[in-house]
Write an enzyme that holds these catalytic residues in place. Structure first.
Site, PDB file in Angstrom:
ATOM      1  N   SER A   1       0.452  -1.438  -0.086  1.00  0.00           N
ATOM      2  CA  SER A   1      -0.347   0.160  -0.309  1.00  0.00           C
ATOM      3  C   SER A   1      -0.157   1.281  -0.030  1.00  0.00           C
ATOM      4  O   SER A   1       1.594   1.393  -0.893  1.00  0.00           O
ATOM      5  CB  SER A   1      -0.860  -0.102   1.103  1.00  0.00           C
ATOM      6  OG  SER A   1      -1.985   0.881   0.923  1.00  0.00           O
TER       7      SER A   1
ATOM      8  N   ASP B   1      11.052   5.337  -9.065  1.00  0.00           N
ATOM      9  CA  ASP B   1      11.047   5.844 -10.701  1.00  0.00           C
ATOM     10  C   ASP B   1      11.732   6.981 -10.907  1.00  0.00           C
ATOM     11  O   ASP B   1      12.206   7.439 -12.090  1.00  0.00           O
ATOM     12  CB  ASP B   1       8.891   6.121 -11.021  1.00  0.00           C
ATOM     13  CG  ASP B   1       8.848   4.084 -11.025  1.00  0.00           C
ATOM     14  OD1 ASP B   1       9.341   3.490 -11.121  1.00  0.00           O
ATOM     15  OD2 ASP B   1       7.528   4.590 -11.813  1.00  0.00           O
TER      16      ASP B   1
ATOM     17  N   LYS C   1      -0.814  -3.945  -3.942  1.00  0.00           N
ATOM     18  CA  LYS C   1      -1.917  -2.922  -3.666  1.00  0.00           C
ATOM     19  C   LYS C   1      -2.148  -1.328  -3.717  1.00  0.00           C
ATOM     20  O   LYS C   1      -1.400  -1.009  -3.436  1.00  0.00           O
ATOM     21  CB  LYS C   1      -2.026  -3.379  -1.639  1.00  0.00           C
ATOM     22  CG  LYS C   1      -3.502  -2.311  -0.783  1.00  0.00           C
ATOM     23  CD  LYS C   1      -3.619  -2.975   0.073  1.00  0.00           C
ATOM     24  CE  LYS C   1      -5.193  -2.283   0.260  1.00  0.00           C
ATOM     25  NZ  LYS C   1      -5.335  -0.628   0.186  1.00  0.00           N
TER      26      LYS C   1
END
Length: 410
Positions: free
Chosen positions: A309, A320, A334
């Site tokens: 999560s 990223d 999730k």
């Protein structure tokens, strides 16, 4: 002739409107219990991420369920839960008053119980352990991430909602609860019943120390949950350690408050997208880094199957954006966002309102995030973190003391 047709049409129209008024349920005709049900229905109708409602006709569902017996609050809760079950989404659920209060306590400070973060495995509807809380009775009993809780005090968890299962594991300090657990390796003979004594679970989300055993000092920060205090505590740790390099340990961090995950990412990023959100209309929103980071020192993040999560939002954002290297195992997966809605009787509803994507537009739901360096290891106790048996930690040290990672970070 035309005039006669007009009056006939008008008469039919008036009769139709009258009949609809006569048969339509009026607001004042609803009981107190039905009004609570209708409020729950409206919350989902306005907010749920899937506008097809899992292929259910949501208006027809309303008309069918309003006819069910709701003679008291417990029957009303049962009807609401039956309605929500049609969505086949374990994260959209009713939180009865005790469960709702416990969730609020959970994100703010402490609780009393065995110390487990749990979820519902959508593949088999079994209660699955995301992670035991560090230092908790559950961790001491040997429960691991991905274990299944099959029974609680002899009651099959397949017959319980997720919140009912959590409620049965909570209780006064010193009392015992019996958990039937299937070990994470899923061996046929791995089922055992454990007697666990409940205790006070302190939810201090951050542990930090300076590891000076290597050629250069490494700041180690373990973040166990994204509670209301998480970002502030991580910020304090960064400033207190003032290290030339950092390890951020998100292993077995099940998530928590979305905003805490976003704000924690901003501690490490000067600019760039942190996460994209996608609502039911497919509208893309985003959260950006908009403040100066506290440090630009090289960073390695440790992740595993219990990293879920908000932890995945933070990991994906820093990976990223090229701010951190991920070491460990593929994360939980999730990629859904829930909002909490309070009902007038102190209960609440958690509703999946959006999906999220990493800055590279990767949907990680049920897939997880792949680390840059995969290092598998058996679960270890908190006391073993940073030792030679902690292979993931040792890989992080190797990377942070290599010239290559330092050069890439600069």
């Amino acid at each position: 002739m035309i005039k006669k047709a007009f009056w006939v049409s008008l008469l039919v129209f008036v009769c139709l409107i009258s009949s609809l008024w006569f048969f339509a349920p009026r607001a004042e005709a609803f009981t107190k219990e039905q009004k609570l049900f209708l409020q729950s229905w409206r919350i989902v109708n306005r907010s749920y991420v899937d506008e097809s409602f899992n292929g259910e006709n949501w208006w027809f569902t309303r008309e069918e369920f309003i006819k069910k017996p709701m003679r008291d609050r417990q029957e009303t809760y049962d009807v609401i839960e039956e309605m929500l079950a049609l969505l086949d989404d374990p994260f959209t659920r009713l939180l009865r008053p005790k469960a709702y209060k416990s969730l609020q306590v959970n994100t703010s400070g402490e609780l009393f119980g065995v110390g487990l973060q749990i979820s519902l495995d959508p593949q088999n509807n079994l209660v699955e352990v995301i992670t035991p809380i560090v230092g908790s009775p559950a961790e001491s009993a040997g429960i691991h991430p991905r274990d299944y809780i099959l029974e609680i005090d002899g009651v099959a968890t397949s017959t319980l909602t997720l919140d009912a299962a959590a409620e049965k594991m909570r209780g006064p300090v010193g009392t015992t609860v019996f958990l039937t657990v299937e070990n994470h390796d899923r061996d046929a003979d791995s089922i055992q019943t454990l007697a666990i004594v409940r205790d006070r679970i302190t939810l201090n989300p951050v542990y930090a120390n300076l590891d000076e055993r290597n050629e250069k000092a490494i700041g180690y920060i373990r973040l166990s949950e994204f509670s209301a205090q998480a970002t502030q505590e991580v910020a304090h740790a960064i400033m207190d350690l003032n290290a030339p390099a950092y390890i951020l340990d998100l292993r077995n961090n099940p998530g928590g408050l979305l905003q805490a995950g976003i704000e924690t990412a901003r501690l490490w990023l000067d600019d760039g997208t942190i996460v994209y959100t996608v609502n039911r209309q497919g509208t893309l929103g985003s959260f950006e880094a908009n403040t100066r980071s506290l440090t630009d020192a090289p960073l390695v993040i440790l992740v595993n199957q219990g990293t879920a999560s908000a932890s995945e939002i933070l990991s994906g954002a820093l990976q990223d954006n090229g701010r951190a290297v991920l070491v460990g195992e593929t994360t939980y997966g999730k990629g859904l966002i829930q909002s909490l809605f309070e009902l007038p009787d102190d209960s609440g509803i958690a509703v999946t309102v959006a999906k999220y994507e990493t800055p590279n537009h990767t949907d990680i739901n049920k897939l997880g995030i792949e680390p840059d360096f995969v290092v598998e290891q058996e679960p270890i106790a908190f006391s073993q973190v940073g030792t030679k048996v902690d292979l993931q930690y040792q890989k992080a040290i190797e990377l942070l003391t290599s010239k290559r990672l330092v050069a890439d970070a600069v």
